[in-house]
Design a protein around this motif. Structure first.
Motif, PDB file in Angstrom:
ATOM      1  N   UNK A 272      33.987 -12.434 -30.612  1.00 27.09           N
ATOM      2  CA  UNK A 272      33.263 -11.296 -30.036  1.00 27.09           C
ATOM      3  C   UNK A 272      31.820 -11.713 -29.766  1.00 27.09           C
ATOM      4  N   UNK A 273      31.130 -10.912 -28.965  1.00 27.46           N
ATOM      5  CA  UNK A 273      29.693 -11.099 -28.778  1.00 27.46           C
ATOM      6  C   UNK A 273      28.984  -9.820 -29.236  1.00 27.46           C
ATOM      7  N   UNK A 274      27.670  -9.911 -29.352  1.00 29.20           N
ATOM      8  CA  UNK A 274      26.878  -8.756 -29.762  1.00 29.20           C
ATOM      9  C   UNK A 274      26.513  -7.824 -28.632  1.00 29.20           C
ATOM     10  N   UNK A 275      27.122  -7.998 -27.457  1.00 35.69           N
ATOM     11  CA  UNK A 275      26.834  -7.097 -26.334  1.00 35.69           C
ATOM     12  C   UNK A 275      27.727  -5.865 -26.385  1.00 35.69           C
ATOM     13  N   UNK A 276      27.121  -4.721 -26.119  1.00 36.62           N
ATOM     14  CA  UNK A 276      27.850  -3.464 -25.940  1.00 36.62           C
ATOM     15  C   UNK A 276      27.611  -3.021 -24.509  1.00 36.62           C
ATOM     16  N   UNK A 277      28.652  -3.054 -23.706  1.00 38.41           N
ATOM     17  CA  UNK A 277      28.524  -2.792 -22.279  1.00 38.41           C
ATOM     18  C   UNK A 277      29.237  -1.508 -21.887  1.00 38.41           C
ATOM     19  N   UNK A 278      28.465  -0.518 -21.447  1.00 42.89           N
ATOM     20  CA  UNK A 278      29.048   0.727 -20.971  1.00 42.89           C
ATOM     21  C   UNK A 278      29.807   1.505 -22.020  1.00 42.89           C
ATOM     22  N   UNK A 279      29.443   1.351 -23.290  1.00 41.68           N
ATOM     23  CA  UNK A 279      30.162   2.000 -24.380  1.00 41.68           C
ATOM     24  C   UNK A 279      29.441   3.250 -24.867  1.00 41.68           C
ATOM     25  N   UNK A 280      28.129   3.173 -25.009  1.00 37.94           N
ATOM     26  CA  UNK A 280      27.358   4.298 -25.561  1.00 37.94           C
ATOM     27  C   UNK A 280      27.156   5.382 -24.512  1.00 37.94           C
TER      28      UNK A 280
END
Length: 303
Positions: A272-280
């Motif tokens: 996994x990576x530490x990016x949160x894309x279009x989730x919040x």
């Protein structure tokens, strides 16, 4: 109001409040310049993190809510706020699901009942996490950069955000709101065969970022291999920190966030990576001038 009293003493010494001090504890003090001075001191002493926590709970937590408890300094304040409201019966029936040991410890300390995070079919009403960076325009964030007071529970935090929460909200300080994500990107990898995996990651970003295996905080003389005490997650994973000079790049070119994440996840051993894309769906900003909610559009992740 100690600071206020000091300020008033200075004003008295200068003669600007020559007749105010005798009335400090009486009804005559409820108006006038002395009253205004104290109000200004109170306003200046507001803790932005506490204000952020109050606003989050006001907006997103209801009686009976099941809440995903994140990590980081802002998340700790939210857990404290929930616990205080439960103790005062301002909230009832709220339970938490901790994404890591720090969140679980804070919940226990503040009296927030916990539900095991591995409960079958677990769904939470709302979850929160402290963002290390947030690109509001693209609804993109980075988590897991900070290794203290404890390393991030990155895998559990991502699972909570992406699959277990009906609503996911980021908590962020104004200084961490950026026009473009960049700097350090955490990448979670399998510990077995980590060197080959790290080499492939390095090939993607060679010349644009340094690749360091994260060490346990306090490790003397850390180096790209993690020094003598590399961090291992509870699940047995290592963390690579991709240290970009500025914005993210891929093969030497500026890249979309999703393209970089896809390229990393295609490498064998990357978890996994530490990016949160279009989730919040929203962010609560701990602004010193007053906490505020920013709505985020999902799936807007183009560079």
């Amino acid at each position: 109001l100690v600071i206020c009293d000091v300020a008033l003493d200075i004003m008295l010494a200068s003669g600007s409040l020559r007749h105010a001090r005798p009335h400090l504890h009486g009804a005559a003090w409820t108006h006038g310049p002395c009253r205004r001075a104290a109000v200004a001191c109170r306003a200046g002493a507001v803790d932005p993190k506490k204000d952020c926590a109050r606003l989050f709970v006001d907006e997103f937590v209801r009686n009976g809510s099941l809440v995903g408890l994140g990590t980081g300094s802002l998340s700790v304040k939210v857990i404290e706020e929930i616990g205080q409201r439960l103790a005062k019966r301002q909230l009832e029936g709220v339970r938490g699901v901790a994404t890591g040991l720090v969140a679980a410890t804070e919940a226990a300390f503040h009296g927030v009942p916990l539900v095991p995070e591995n409960s079958e079919g677990l769904r939470v009403d709302v979850a929160f996490e402290t963002a290390d960076q947030l690109d509001v325009a693209r609804s993109a964030a980075i988590i897991g950069v900070k290794g203290e007071p404890q390393q991030p529970a990155l895998l559990r935090s991502l699972a909570m955000a992406q699959t277990q929460a009906d609503k996911f909200v980021l908590l962020v300080e104004p200084k961490d709101m950026v026009p473009q994500l960049g700097g350090v990107l955490p990448v979670l990898i399998e510990s077995e065969g980590w060197e080959e995996c790290a080499e492939e990651v390095d090939d993607l970003v060679i010349g644009d970022a340094e690749v360091w295996r994260r060490a346990v905080p306090g490790t003397p003389n850390p180096n790209p291999r993690g020094g003598d005490n590399p961090y291992t997650s509870p699940e047995g994973h290592h963390l690579l920190d991709l240290k970009f000079e500025g914005g993210f790049k891929l093969f030497g070119e500026d890249t979309e966030y999703a393209a970089l994440e896809d390229a990393l996840l295609d490498i064998e051993g990357v978890v996994a990576t530490g990016m949160l894309l279009g989730v919040a769906s929203a962010a609560v900003v701990a602004d010193p001038s007053g906490a505020r909610v920013v709505q985020l559009a999902t799936a807007q992740v183009e560079l």
